[in-house]
Design an enzyme around this catalytic site. Structure first.
Site, PDB file in Angstrom:
ATOM      1  CG  LEU A  76      -1.778  -1.481   1.229  1.00  0.00           C
ATOM      2  CD1 LEU A  76      -2.922  -1.042   2.344  1.00  0.00           C
ATOM      3  CD2 LEU A  76      -2.642  -1.728  -0.158  1.00  0.00           C
ATOM      4  CB  CYS A  77       4.471   2.148   0.383  1.00  0.00           C
ATOM      5  SG  CYS A  77       4.725   2.252   2.103  1.00  0.00           S
ATOM      6  CG  HIS A  78       1.028   6.098  -2.854  1.00  0.00           C
ATOM      7  ND1 HIS A  78       0.511   6.159  -1.461  1.00  0.00           N
ATOM      8  CD2 HIS A  78      -0.105   6.331  -3.712  1.00  0.00           C
ATOM      9  CE1 HIS A  78      -0.713   6.272  -1.707  1.00  0.00           C
ATOM     10  NE2 HIS A  78      -1.297   6.294  -2.791  1.00  0.00           N
ATOM     11  CG  MET A 114       6.000   4.151   5.049  1.00  0.00           C
ATOM     12  SD  MET A 114       6.024   3.419   6.971  1.00  0.00           S
ATOM     13  CE  MET A 114       6.631   1.916   6.812  1.00  0.00           C
ATOM     14  CD  GLU A 115       8.775   6.319   0.813  1.00  0.00           C
ATOM     15  OE1 GLU A 115       7.859   5.413   0.027  1.00  0.00           O
ATOM     16  OE2 GLU A 115       8.332   6.717   1.773  1.00  0.00           O
ATOM     17  CG  ASP A 129      24.918  -9.703   5.417  1.00  0.00           C
ATOM     18  OD1 ASP A 129      24.891 -11.152   5.916  1.00  0.00           O
ATOM     19  OD2 ASP A 129      25.169  -9.573   4.049  1.00  0.00           O
TER      20      ASP A 129
END
EC number: 4.6.1.17
Length: 159
Positions: A76-78, A114-115, A129
């Site tokens: 749902l993120c654009h 969100m980004e 990692d």
């Protein structure tokens, strides 16, 4: 009654928010996180002796790439045309941690929180990692949005 959840439609189904009518504005978000690690792992990063190479440069690139892929990772993120992504690392030797900050910026119709969170998270995961052979007990912590600027809801900051 209006549904206060923007990503749920009237039938209770997941729904991508329609931003067609929203104004294009400059939007910026910053996020932070921490990775706690052993002295040996911190020394390998600081002295650039990690067997996998330049840990911070690799984590920076990974964070930038992640920000650009956020809509592919989070439903749902654009998809956004980011104009700037920056990842910074502050080595805090006294607390055996690295403070990671990310900043995402664009001129668009929806925010970039969100980004910024994705960039910070993936930079931290990349550090993990690349250092896990030296310290498998590292801990990633405190990932959060610090600031948001632009858009209808205006500016805010955690400080």
């Amino acid at each position: 009654m209006t549904n206060p959840l923007t990503h749920i439609n009237a039938q209770g189904e997941a729904n991508m928010v329609d931003v067609t009518e929203k104004a294009v504005t400059q939007r910026t978000a910053t996020a932070e996180g921490f990775i706690y690690l052993s002295q040996a792992a911190l020394d390998a990063i600081t002295n650039q002796t990690n067997a996998k190479g330049d840990v911070l440069a690799t984590a920076r690139i990974a964070g930038i790439q992640a920000a650009k892929q956020t809509s592919q990772l989070i439903p749902l993120c654009h998809p956004l045309a980011l104009s700037k992504v920056a990842i910074n690392f502050d080595i805090d030797a006294d607390n055996q941690r690295i403070h990671i900050t990310s900043m995402c910026k664009l001129a668009g119709k929806t925010g970039v929180e969100m980004e910024a969170l994705t960039a910070c998270s993936v930079a931290a995961l990349t550090l993990f990692d690349m250092c896990k052979a030296v310290d498998p007990l590292m801990r990633i912590d405190g990932i959060r949005v610090l600031t948001k600027q632009g858009g209808k809801s205006g500016d805010w900051s955690t400080s």
